[in-house]
Design a protein around this motif. Structure first.
Motif, PDB file in Angstrom:
ATOM      1  N   GLN A   1       0.834  -1.198   0.000  1.00 52.39           N
ATOM      2  CA  GLN A   1       0.000   0.000   0.000  1.00 52.39           C
ATOM      3  C   GLN A   1       0.877   1.260   0.000  1.00 52.39           C
ATOM      4  OE1 GLN A   1      -3.358   0.397  -0.308  1.00 52.39           O
ATOM      5  NE2 GLN A   1      -2.846   2.572  -0.390  1.00 52.39           N
ATOM      6  N   PHE A   2       1.892   1.216   0.856  1.00 46.67           N
ATOM      7  CA  PHE A   2       2.790   2.367   0.967  1.00 46.67           C
ATOM      8  C   PHE A   2       3.498   2.614  -0.365  1.00 46.67           C
ATOM      9  CE2 PHE A   2       7.149   3.883   1.817  1.00 46.67           C
ATOM     10  CZ  PHE A   2       6.826   5.162   2.241  1.00 46.67           C
ATOM     11  N   CYS A   3       4.007   1.541  -0.956  1.00 42.44           N
ATOM     12  CA  CYS A   3       4.716   1.679  -2.240  1.00 42.44           C
ATOM     13  C   CYS A   3       3.788   2.239  -3.318  1.00 42.44           C
ATOM     14  CB  CYS A   3       5.277   0.331  -2.691  1.00 42.44           C
ATOM     15  SG  CYS A   3       6.641  -0.199  -1.639  1.00 42.44           S
ATOM     16  N   ARG A   4       2.533   1.780  -3.276  1.00 43.14           N
ATOM     17  CA  ARG A   4       1.561   2.272  -4.271  1.00 43.14           C
ATOM     18  C   ARG A   4       1.331   3.773  -4.089  1.00 43.14           C
ATOM     19  NH1 ARG A   4      -1.280  -2.700  -3.607  1.00 43.14           N
ATOM     20  NH2 ARG A   4      -2.746  -1.762  -2.145  1.00 43.14           N
ATOM     21  N   ASP A   5       1.211   4.189  -2.820  1.00 46.91           N
ATOM     22  CA  ASP A   5       0.976   5.610  -2.537  1.00 46.91           C
ATOM     23  C   ASP A   5       2.150   6.471  -3.019  1.00 46.91           C
ATOM     24  OD1 ASP A   5      -1.382   4.899  -1.413  1.00 46.91           O
ATOM     25  OD2 ASP A   5      -0.737   5.103   0.671  1.00 46.91           O
ATOM     26  N   GLU A  32       5.071  10.688   2.515  1.00 44.15           N
ATOM     27  CA  GLU A  32       4.163   9.535   2.593  1.00 44.15           C
ATOM     28  C   GLU A  32       4.355   8.768   3.906  1.00 44.15           C
ATOM     29  OE1 GLU A  32       1.592   8.578   0.818  1.00 44.15           O
ATOM     30  OE2 GLU A  32       1.803  10.285  -0.512  1.00 44.15           O
ATOM     31  N   LEU A  33       5.624   8.655   4.343  1.00 43.51           N
ATOM     32  CA  LEU A  33       5.904   8.001   5.631  1.00 43.51           C
ATOM     33  C   LEU A  33       5.208   8.765   6.752  1.00 43.51           C
ATOM     34  CD1 LEU A  33       9.732   7.145   5.537  1.00 43.51           C
ATOM     35  CD2 LEU A  33       7.855   5.524   5.627  1.00 43.51           C
ATOM     36  N   THR A  34       5.358  10.089   6.712  1.00 43.79           N
ATOM     37  CA  THR A  34       4.760  10.938   7.752  1.00 43.79           C
ATOM     38  C   THR A  34       3.244  10.769   7.765  1.00 43.79           C
ATOM     39  OG1 THR A  34       6.559  12.506   7.425  1.00 43.79           O
ATOM     40  CG2 THR A  34       4.654  13.301   8.627  1.00 43.79           C
ATOM     41  N   ARG A  35       2.678  10.730   6.562  1.00 41.04           N
ATOM     42  CA  ARG A  35       1.214  10.591   6.465  1.00 41.04           C
ATOM     43  C   ARG A  35       0.756   9.231   7.003  1.00 41.04           C
ATOM     44  NH1 ARG A  35      -2.763   9.356   2.852  1.00 41.04           N
ATOM     45  NH2 ARG A  35      -1.315   8.240   1.514  1.00 41.04           N
ATOM     46  N   LEU A  36       1.533   8.217   6.674  1.00 41.02           N
ATOM     47  CA  LEU A  36       1.172   6.860   7.076  1.00 41.02           C
ATOM     48  C   LEU A  36       1.175   6.707   8.599  1.00 41.02           C
ATOM     49  CD1 LEU A  36       0.604   3.914   6.198  1.00 41.02           C
ATOM     50  CD2 LEU A  36       3.036   3.546   6.103  1.00 41.02           C
ATOM     51  N   MET A  37       2.158   7.348   9.252  1.00 39.00           N
ATOM     52  CA  MET A  37       2.271   7.181  10.706  1.00 39.00           C
ATOM     53  C   MET A  37       1.456   8.208  11.483  1.00 39.00           C
ATOM     54  SD  MET A  37       6.243   6.163  11.257  1.00 39.00           S
ATOM     55  CE  MET A  37       6.932   7.455  10.248  1.00 39.00           C
ATOM     56  N   GLY A  38       0.909   9.189  10.775  1.00 43.81           N
ATOM     57  CA  GLY A  38       0.125  10.234  11.447  1.00 43.81           C
ATOM     58  C   GLY A  38      -1.323   9.834  11.545  1.00 43.81           C
ATOM     59  N   ARG A 204      15.541   1.275  13.545  1.00 44.40           N
ATOM     60  CA  ARG A 204      15.227   2.496  12.815  1.00 44.40           C
ATOM     61  C   ARG A 204      13.765   2.908  13.013  1.00 44.40           C
ATOM     62  NH1 ARG A 204      18.336   3.669   8.113  1.00 44.40           N
ATOM     63  NH2 ARG A 204      20.266   4.576   8.872  1.00 44.40           N
ATOM     64  N   GLY A 205      12.930   1.983  13.471  1.00 43.03           N
ATOM     65  CA  GLY A 205      11.546   2.369  13.743  1.00 43.03           C
ATOM     66  C   GLY A 205      10.559   1.892  12.705  1.00 43.03           C
ATOM     67  N   GLY A 206      10.977   0.924  11.898  1.00 40.41           N
ATOM     68  CA  GLY A 206      10.067   0.392  10.889  1.00 40.41           C
ATOM     69  C   GLY A 206       8.792  -0.181  11.485  1.00 40.41           C
ATOM     70  N   ALA A 207       8.914  -0.690  12.718  1.00 43.25           N
ATOM     71  CA  ALA A 207       7.729  -1.248  13.383  1.00 43.25           C
ATOM     72  C   ALA A 207       6.649  -0.178  13.523  1.00 43.25           C
ATOM     73  CB  ALA A 207       8.104  -1.788  14.760  1.00 43.25           C
ATOM     74  N   ALA A 208       7.070   1.074  13.655  1.00 44.79           N
ATOM     75  CA  ALA A 208       6.107   2.170  13.806  1.00 44.79           C
ATOM     76  C   ALA A 208       5.190   2.235  12.600  1.00 44.79           C
ATOM     77  CB  ALA A 208       6.841   3.499  13.973  1.00 44.79           C
ATOM     78  N   LEU A 209       5.770   1.996  11.430  1.00 45.17           N
ATOM     79  CA  LEU A 209       4.983   2.030  10.195  1.00 45.17           C
ATOM     80  C   LEU A 209       3.916   0.965  10.208  1.00 45.17           C
ATOM     81  CD1 LEU A 209       7.559   2.124   7.288  1.00 45.17           C
ATOM     82  CD2 LEU A 209       6.044   3.927   8.043  1.00 45.17           C
TER      83      LEU A 209
END
Length: 247
Positions: A1-5, A32-38, A204-209
């Motif tokens: 989903q993230f890659c598509r966005d 996009e990362l910021t949007r995904l985790m917000g 690095r915090g990938g789990a947050a995503l």
């Protein structure tokens, strides 16, 4: 989903016309990362009249007991009068650990010689009311792996005291495992937010995503060190920078 966005955003004219497409691309990924985790939601919702009940759930070893104390300190600094409740009756050292941390912070800790976590949780509410505590932080039992018994125990405690907020404490070092446990807990407990621990290391915090994407629940706080003041409000933009190695 993230890659598509990211792809969707990157196919715009901006990248093609840009003199520095690489930089534009990094910015798109960052956004996009910021949007995904917000979005950012680090508020704790307090009820009046109190006490506000916050239940912490999570697997054993994820840093739940320490996080309970850190949250207590955070609340204290916000002018609240917290009560820590030692309701992890599975791990023998958990009660002592919370008592010691409570003493360091000058925060009362409620404990009982009782093997029934539901009773302890219920009695702690009366104790809080009698002693003028306006927020209760419940430290519940975890296991090494998700199992029915642990899930039932936490669910029963939640049913008995109907907490106003349920936060899942996740060890960010465990990566994909954190995501799987978040999924399970969320299906049983109706979480209100996530606290990610152990982000002081190299993770690095990938789990947050993934945890945010899988549960749809906001990440409220991150634990960034052993010390009791090392609990920070979560900022998606900072975490995005960190994941990209630009933090």
């Amino acid at each position: 989903q993230f890659c598509r966005d990211v792809m969707q955003a990157a196919l715009g004219a901006e990248v093609i016309k840009s003199l520095h497409p690489g930089q534009v691309m990094v910015k798109i990924v960052n956004d996009e990362l910021t949007r995904l985790m917000g979005p950012v939601d680090t508020r704790i919702y307090f009820v009046s009249p109190g006490p506000t009940i916050i239940l912490l759930a999570g697997l054993q070893g994820c840093g739940k007991t320490t996080t309970a104390a850190k949250l207590g300190k955070y609340l204290l600094d916000k002018g609240k009068k917290p009560l820590l409740v030692a309701d992890d009756l599975q791990r023998p050292a958990a009660i002592e650990q919370l008592v010691v941390l409570g003493q360091q912070l000058n925060i009362p800790v409620y404990k009982e010689d009782n093997s029934n976590p539901v009773k302890v949780a219920k009695n702690s509410i009366d104790f809080a009311k009698q002693n003028g505590c306006d927020v209760i932080v419940l430290d519940t039992a975890g296991r090494l792996h998700i199992d029915e018994e642990m899930m039932n125990e936490v669910a029963n405690v939640a049913k008995a005291v109907t907490p106003h907020q349920i936060y899942l404490v996740c060890d960010s070092m465990t990566g994909q495992d954190a995501v799987n446990s978040a999924k399970e807990f969320n299906s049983r407990l109706e979480l209100d937010g996530i606290i990610l621990t152990k982000l002081d290391g190299d993770a690095r915090g990938g789990a947050a995503l993934s945890v945010k994407a899988v549960t749809g629940k906001p990440i409220k706080f991150i634990g960034v060190g052993e010390k009791l003041d090392k609990l920070e409000e979560f900022h998606p933009d900072r975490m995005a920078g960190r994941i990209l190695g630009m933090g």
